[in-house]
Design a protein around this motif. Structure first.
Motif, PDB file in Angstrom:
ATOM      1  N   LEU A 104       0.830  -1.199   0.000  1.00 42.82           N
ATOM      2  CA  LEU A 104       0.000   0.000   0.000  1.00 42.82           C
ATOM      3  C   LEU A 104       0.872   1.260   0.000  1.00 42.82           C
ATOM      4  O   LEU A 104       0.603   2.208  -0.743  1.00 42.82           O
ATOM      5  CB  LEU A 104      -0.943  -0.001   1.205  1.00 42.82           C
ATOM      6  N   THR A 105       1.918   1.260   0.792  1.00 44.34           N
ATOM      7  CA  THR A 105       2.850   2.393   0.801  1.00 44.34           C
ATOM      8  C   THR A 105       3.471   2.578  -0.578  1.00 44.34           C
ATOM      9  O   THR A 105       3.565   3.702  -1.091  1.00 44.34           O
ATOM     10  CB  THR A 105       3.942   2.185   1.865  1.00 44.34           C
ATOM     11  N   ASP A 106       3.861   1.478  -1.196  1.00 43.07           N
ATOM     12  CA  ASP A 106       4.439   1.538  -2.534  1.00 43.07           C
ATOM     13  C   ASP A 106       3.436   2.101  -3.542  1.00 43.07           C
ATOM     14  O   ASP A 106       3.780   2.945  -4.377  1.00 43.07           O
ATOM     15  CB  ASP A 106       4.911   0.150  -2.978  1.00 43.07           C
ATOM     16  N   ALA A 107       2.193   1.660  -3.460  1.00 39.62           N
ATOM     17  CA  ALA A 107       1.161   2.156  -4.380  1.00 39.62           C
ATOM     18  C   ALA A 107       0.921   3.655  -4.174  1.00 39.62           C
ATOM     19  O   ALA A 107       0.841   4.417  -5.140  1.00 39.62           O
ATOM     20  CB  ALA A 107      -0.139   1.378  -4.191  1.00 39.62           C
ATOM     21  N   HIS A 108       0.837   4.083  -2.926  1.00 35.95           N
ATOM     22  CA  HIS A 108       0.629   5.504  -2.652  1.00 35.95           C
ATOM     23  C   HIS A 108       1.811   6.332  -3.149  1.00 35.95           C
ATOM     24  O   HIS A 108       1.620   7.426  -3.706  1.00 35.95           O
ATOM     25  CB  HIS A 108       0.387   5.741  -1.166  1.00 35.95           C
ATOM     26  N   ASP A 109       3.021   5.814  -2.959  1.00 38.90           N
ATOM     27  CA  ASP A 109       4.206   6.513  -3.464  1.00 38.90           C
ATOM     28  C   ASP A 109       4.171   6.601  -4.986  1.00 38.90           C
ATOM     29  O   ASP A 109       4.523   7.630  -5.566  1.00 38.90           O
ATOM     30  CB  ASP A 109       5.487   5.813  -3.015  1.00 38.90           C
ATOM     31  N   TRP A 110       3.727   5.523  -5.649  1.00 42.19           N
ATOM     32  CA  TRP A 110       3.629   5.514  -7.113  1.00 42.19           C
ATOM     33  C   TRP A 110       2.636   6.585  -7.575  1.00 42.19           C
ATOM     34  O   TRP A 110       2.921   7.357  -8.492  1.00 42.19           O
ATOM     35  CB  TRP A 110       3.197   4.125  -7.597  1.00 42.19           C
ATOM     36  N   TYR A 111       1.462   6.637  -6.932  1.00 38.07           N
ATOM     37  CA  TYR A 111       0.457   7.646  -7.272  1.00 38.07           C
ATOM     38  C   TYR A 111       1.006   9.060  -7.039  1.00 38.07           C
ATOM     39  O   TYR A 111       0.779   9.967  -7.840  1.00 38.07           O
ATOM     40  CB  TYR A 111      -0.828   7.452  -6.469  1.00 38.07           C
ATOM     41  N   ALA A 112       1.718   9.264  -5.937  1.00 37.24           N
ATOM     42  CA  ALA A 112       2.268  10.587  -5.627  1.00 37.24           C
ATOM     43  C   ALA A 112       3.282  11.023  -6.689  1.00 37.24           C
ATOM     44  O   ALA A 112       3.270  12.189  -7.113  1.00 37.24           O
ATOM     45  CB  ALA A 112       2.910  10.588  -4.243  1.00 37.24           C
ATOM     46  N   ARG A 113       4.135  10.109  -7.131  1.00 36.61           N
ATOM     47  CA  ARG A 113       5.110  10.449  -8.178  1.00 36.61           C
ATOM     48  C   ARG A 113       4.393  10.813  -9.484  1.00 36.61           C
ATOM     49  O   ARG A 113       4.778  11.757 -10.172  1.00 36.61           O
ATOM     50  CB  ARG A 113       6.098   9.307  -8.392  1.00 36.61           C
ATOM     51  N   LEU A 114       3.349  10.068  -9.818  1.00 35.83           N
ATOM     52  CA  LEU A 114       2.581  10.358 -11.026  1.00 35.83           C
ATOM     53  C   LEU A 114       1.947  11.750 -10.939  1.00 35.83           C
ATOM     54  O   LEU A 114       2.021  12.547 -11.880  1.00 35.83           O
ATOM     55  CB  LEU A 114       1.500   9.300 -11.251  1.00 35.83           C
ATOM     56  N   LEU A 115       1.317  12.039  -9.813  1.00 37.79           N
ATOM     57  CA  LEU A 115       0.681  13.343  -9.649  1.00 37.79           C
ATOM     58  C   LEU A 115       1.704  14.469  -9.656  1.00 37.79           C
ATOM     59  O   LEU A 115       1.445  15.553 -10.199  1.00 37.79           O
ATOM     60  CB  LEU A 115      -0.170  13.381  -8.385  1.00 37.79           C
ATOM     61  N   ASP A 116       2.883  14.233  -9.073  1.00 36.89           N
ATOM     62  CA  ASP A 116       3.946  15.241  -9.124  1.00 36.89           C
ATOM     63  C   ASP A 116       4.314  15.554 -10.572  1.00 36.89           C
ATOM     64  O   ASP A 116       4.492  16.721 -10.932  1.00 36.89           O
ATOM     65  CB  ASP A 116       5.192  14.769  -8.369  1.00 36.89           C
ATOM     66  N   ARG A 117       4.406  14.518 -11.421  1.00 32.90           N
ATOM     67  CA  ARG A 117       4.722  14.740 -12.836  1.00 32.90           C
ATOM     68  C   ARG A 117       3.566  15.456 -13.547  1.00 32.90           C
ATOM     69  O   ARG A 117       3.775  16.387 -14.314  1.00 32.90           O
ATOM     70  CB  ARG A 117       5.023  13.414 -13.542  1.00 32.90           C
ATOM     71  N   ALA A 118       2.342  15.000 -13.285  1.00 37.96           N
ATOM     72  CA  ALA A 118       1.182  15.566 -13.971  1.00 37.96           C
ATOM     73  C   ALA A 118       0.953  17.025 -13.592  1.00 37.96           C
ATOM     74  O   ALA A 118       0.506  17.823 -14.421  1.00 37.96           O
ATOM     75  CB  ALA A 118      -0.071  14.736 -13.658  1.00 37.96           C
ATOM     76  N   LEU A 119       1.256  17.384 -12.363  1.00 39.88           N
ATOM     77  CA  LEU A 119       0.978  18.731 -11.869  1.00 39.88           C
ATOM     78  C   LEU A 119       2.228  19.611 -11.826  1.00 39.88           C
ATOM     79  O   LEU A 119       2.207  20.680 -11.211  1.00 39.88           O
ATOM     80  CB  LEU A 119       0.338  18.654 -10.479  1.00 39.88           C
ATOM     81  N   ALA A 120       3.283  19.173 -12.497  1.00 43.41           N
ATOM     82  CA  ALA A 120       4.560  19.905 -12.457  1.00 43.41           C
ATOM     83  C   ALA A 120       4.414  21.350 -12.924  1.00 43.41           C
ATOM     84  O   ALA A 120       5.093  22.245 -12.415  1.00 43.41           O
ATOM     85  CB  ALA A 120       5.616  19.177 -13.293  1.00 43.41           C
ATOM     86  N   GLY A 121       3.531  21.617 -13.867  1.00 46.07           N
ATOM     87  CA  GLY A 121       3.343  22.968 -14.380  1.00 46.07           C
ATOM     88  C   GLY A 121       2.330  23.793 -13.618  1.00 46.07           C
ATOM     89  O   GLY A 121       2.030  24.930 -14.003  1.00 46.07           O
ATOM     90  N   TRP A 122       1.764  23.252 -12.551  1.00 45.28           N
ATOM     91  CA  TRP A 122       0.750  23.945 -11.763  1.00 45.28           C
ATOM     92  C   TRP A 122       1.423  24.700 -10.612  1.00 45.28           C
ATOM     93  O   TRP A 122       2.422  24.245 -10.051  1.00 45.28           O
ATOM     94  CB  TRP A 122      -0.234  22.942 -11.175  1.00 45.28           C
ATOM     95  N   THR A 123       0.811  25.801 -10.219  1.00 44.70           N
ATOM     96  CA  THR A 123       1.299  26.507  -9.033  1.00 44.70           C
ATOM     97  C   THR A 123       0.764  25.799  -7.789  1.00 44.70           C
ATOM     98  O   THR A 123      -0.205  25.032  -7.860  1.00 44.70           O
ATOM     99  CB  THR A 123       0.816  27.976  -9.013  1.00 44.70           C
ATOM    100  N   ALA A 124       1.373  26.113  -6.657  1.00 41.84           N
ATOM    101  CA  ALA A 124       0.896  25.533  -5.393  1.00 41.84           C
ATOM    102  C   ALA A 124      -0.552  25.940  -5.129  1.00 41.84           C
ATOM    103  O   ALA A 124      -1.354  25.132  -4.647  1.00 41.84           O
ATOM    104  CB  ALA A 124       1.793  25.966  -4.234  1.00 41.84           C
ATOM    105  N   ASP A 125      -0.902  27.179  -5.461  1.00 41.84           N
ATOM    106  CA  ASP A 125      -2.281  27.637  -5.259  1.00 41.84           C
ATOM    107  C   ASP A 125      -3.261  26.871  -6.142  1.00 41.84           C
ATOM    108  O   ASP A 125      -4.381  26.572  -5.720  1.00 41.84           O
ATOM    109  CB  ASP A 125      -2.400  29.139  -5.528  1.00 41.84           C
ATOM    110  N   GLU A 126      -2.866  26.562  -7.371  1.00 45.99           N
ATOM    111  CA  GLU A 126      -3.738  25.803  -8.269  1.00 45.99           C
ATOM    112  C   GLU A 126      -3.962  24.383  -7.745  1.00 45.99           C
ATOM    113  O   GLU A 126      -5.079  23.865  -7.801  1.00 45.99           O
ATOM    114  CB  GLU A 126      -3.141  25.747  -9.684  1.00 45.99           C
TER     115      GLU A 126
END
Length: 155
Positions: A104-126
């Motif tokens: 479960l920790t591995d899956a959550h880490d995988w999702y977090a890395r994906l979201l970090d890549r997907a939202l790389a161009g977003w501001t913190a406020d967005e």
């Protein structure tokens, strides 16, 4: 249905398609947790030191038969264990195994890395606004569904 609502329906369909693709990719790259079962494992993890299957079904808002099949699969994969309930010998308590917690920790880490890549161009406020909007939307959607069920029951 107004034009805005129709557009929102299309965006929700896009989102659901995206979620399905994410789940499929995670299952391909991290197959330890079978496809579609990260959510059940997460729900179980959030319920203290284990729970009964009926509690898990209520908490996850799923049919008990769906939860039963999911738990059987997770037990077969060594991610969940059934323990005797110390207060009722006829019942069993479900709990994550150490392998389940690691997966479960591995899956959550995988999702977090994906979201970090997907939202790389977003501001913190967005990103914050997206989270707040999704939280409000899901809460209001549940309220609307409950109100509909209550109206249907009253008829």
């Amino acid at each position: 249905m107004g034009t805005d609502a129709r557009e929102l329906v299309h965006r929700l369909q896009d989102l659901l398609r995206g979620v399905r693709l994410i789940k499929q990719r995670r299952a391909e790259e991290r197959p330890v947790i079978p496809l579609g079962l990260v959510g059940i494992l997460s729900q179980l993890d959030g319920l203290a030191d284990g729970c009964h299957a009926r509690e898990l079904a209520l908490h996850a808002r799923l049919d008990p038969s769906t939860v039963s099949r999911a738990v059987a699969t997770l037990v077969a994969h060594g991610l969940v264990e059934r323990r005797p309930d110390p207060t009722d010998r006829r019942a069993q308590v479900l709990a994550l195994t150490p392998d389940g917690r690691t997966a479960l920790t591995d899956a959550h880490d995988w999702y977090a890395r994906l979201l970090d890549r997907a939202l790389a161009g977003w501001t913190a406020d967005e990103v914050t606004a997206l989270g707040a909007g999704l939280r409000r939307f899901t809460r209001d959607l549940e309220v609307a569904l409950e109100n509909h069920e209550n109206l249907e029951a009253a008829r």
